[in-house]
Design an enzyme around this catalytic site. Structure first.
Site: not given
Length: 590
Positions: A185, A453
């Site tokens: 990630h 986000h």
């Protein structure tokens, strides 16, 4: 290309597009296979239409200042002002007033001086990325792509491999993924230039087009020169917050990609060794898959806690002073705001006995009474369905934002989160008819339509949220995979994913020559604080020595808590109310 090969590539690309995002929670133990994860063709097509006229180019506001993060401080009559170390992304669909000081992807990658570029991320659209390089040098830049899509059938991995065949200058590196529910990630770039300068960039966006129509954060080092001397490395650990310590932790982080003694990123680490990081302000905060033990890396007393995840965060926060600004009541309640794009099924125990207490860690002077440091208020910013409906991509942006609320366990978790939940922007629209009137935010970001986000964690010194003790920008959402599980009987914390971020605090900008002490303040619509932000100094001499650092706010203040009947956006639940483009939401994965 023969029709069969063309058809195969189209299937692979469509599969990649339709499975780019998934929840950060582990899948349930028992589930039925339904063939397709979701029907995303309509969403992808709507996104393409929405952005048909948009070209990801250098933002007009940045055209004459390609490296705004390296701008020098501004000296004003009342003191010294520094711009925010964190920047927001340029969103072409927003008005110019919402993009002041913002950074586009093209302003980073479009520099013709780049000779080598390392890209770390979870999701890649390589055609989208390659468009941002300077057209005259695009085929000459050595591009290194680091991802974690190791499964042979993974659409993201297939897309990257196919793209590497179209662009001979791309080399693909797969990160070692030992944890079943972990992801790569980390979202970062390392740039090496023809003028022997380098730069490290940490961000929150995936390298896909839709992510850059959402609110994102970008942090960059200054341009790093080569070291003037070749002094041998010291055995001592540099002080936290220094550029040397940032380099030390960054190289250790990249060493953590090694597998079975093989240094996967050896070439990158070898190059970075030669650069001078002394101008960097901030502490690196990362996560690597595996078990973290207290004192695993360093024997020094100040570093008895591990270097990754929550143990590392506790170590960093225990180093940061949290003294209120001179004008503030020392007994005023501080407030910690966690603003994330996904909340996994973490469990009430982890949230209340592990995560929140570590977020509330402070540096305690010797013999300081506990009563003089009241517990901070905790708020969590997460969008509702109304926010997603009104965003630039409507419901399509909701496929990147996850919080499950349907199972009994998830519903119980939601009840623990509910008192802390606040809106991304406000007041919410539409408001329930029976709701009390909401006060209009006095400080607005202009980002209400760019769905969040971004991931930030901030400790405000006071209840009015006018001063900041520390701020963190990271790829890590609210999950045990990112931060680490509850400690086991042996004190070990299990981390599943790769994550990367940076923590900053006011003292990093203190001036020892003038004994000037820095304060950090939230700024809106610009990176630079105003001279009016320098409050609380009674004497002219104190004002002249004052140092104020901005922190660019992605969300509106004051915060607006959820009303009793409001719920967070849940991508797995269908929404029948049309978004602004007239689309309904069938539910993610249905």
């Amino acid at each position: 290309m023969n029709p069969a090969e063309e058809s195969r590539k189209r299937r692979n690309y469509d599969a990649f597009q339709s499975s780019r995002d998934r929840s950060i929670s582990p899948p349930p133990k028992r589930h039925a296979f339904t063939g397709s994860s979701r029907s995303g063709a309509e969403e992808v097509e709507a996104s393409r239409v929405l952005n048909a006229a948009a070209s990801p180019t250098l933002s007009p506001g940045n055209s004459n200042d390609p490296f705004p993060s390296t701008r020098k401080r501004t000296k004003v009559q009342s003191g010294t002002l520094f711009p925010s170390p964190m920047h927001l992304n340029f969103v072409e669909q927003l008005p110019a007033s919402s993009n002041v000081d913002c950074i586009s992807l093209g302003s980073i990658l479009g520099d013709p001086m780049i000779k080598e570029c390392w890209l770390f991320n979870y999701l890649f659209d390589m055609d989208f990325v390659m468009r941002h390089f300077d057209p005259d040098t695009r085929d000459l830049v050595l591009v290194r792509v680091v991802h974690g899509s190791w499964k042979r059938e993974d659409p993201n991995g297939i897309h990257i491999e196919d793209a590497s065949k179209r662009y001979p200058n791309i080399k693909v590196i797969k990160a070692y993924m030992p944890e079943m529910f972990g992801t790569h990630h980390t979202k970062a770039m390392v740039l090496f230039r023809h003028d022997d300068l380098a730069q490290v960039v940490i961000l929150t966006a995936n390298f896909i087009e839709r992510d850059f129509r959402m609110s994102q954060a970008i942090w960059r080092t200054p341009l790093l020169p080569l070291k003037e001397d070749a002094a041998p490395p010291s055995d001592s650990v540099p002080p936290l917050g220094s550029g040397l310590r940032f380099k030390y932790d960054l190289l250790a982080y990249f060493h953590g990609y090694s597998r079975n003694g093989t240094a996967t990123l050896a070439h990158l680490v070898s190059q970075l060794q030669h650069y001078d990081f002394s101008a960097v302000r901030g502490a690196l905060i990362g996560s690597l898959p595996g078990l973290q033990m207290h004192g695993q890396f360093e024997p020094q007393e100040q570093d008895q806690i591990g270097r990754c995840g929550l143990p590392a965060l506790k170590r960093i926060l225990s180093f940061i002073p949290t003294n209120p600004a001179p004008s503030l009541d020392p007994n005023t309640q501080s407030q910690i705001v966690a603003q994330v794009s996904s909340i996994a099924s973490v469990g009430e125990k982890w949230l209340l006995t592990n995560f929140i207490p570590i977020l509330a860690t402070i540096k305690r002077p010797i013999k300081t009474a506990q009563a003089s440091h009241p517990k901070p208020k905790i708020s969590i910013i997460f969008p509702t369905a109304a926010t997603i409906r009104d965003s630039l991509d409507g419901y399509a942006s909701g496929s990147s934002i996850h919080m499950k609320t349907t199972s009994p366990t998830q519903a119980k978790q939601l009840s623990a989160f509910k008192p802390m939940l606040c809106h991304w922007c406000g007041p919410p629209t539409p408001q329930p008819h029976n709701a009390a009137p909401q006060r209009e935010p006095t400080r607005q970001t202009g980002r209400s339509r760019a769905a969040p986000h971004i991931k930030t964690y901030t400790r405000f010194s006071d209840s009015s949220m006018t001063s900041i003790d520390w701020a963190m920008m990271t790829s890590a959402n609210l999950s045990t995979q990112a931060w680490g599980s509850n400690p086991n009987a042996g004190g070990e914390v299990r981390i599943s994913s790769y994550e990367l971020g940076v923590v900053v605090w006011p003292a990093l900008w203190d001036d020892p020559e003038t004994s000037g002490k820095a304060t950090m303040v939230p700024v809106f619509g610009t990176d630079m604080p105003a001279s009016s932000d320098q409050a609380g100094f009674e004497f002219d001499e104190a004002r002249e020595k004052s140092i104020t650092v901005g922190w660019r706010m992605p969300y509106d203040l004051p915060l607006i808590p959820y009303s009793e009947d409001e719920k967070p956006w849940c991508a797995t639940e269908p929404c029948d109310e049309p978004d602004w483009m007239g689309r309904v939401w069938p539910g993610y994965g249905r």
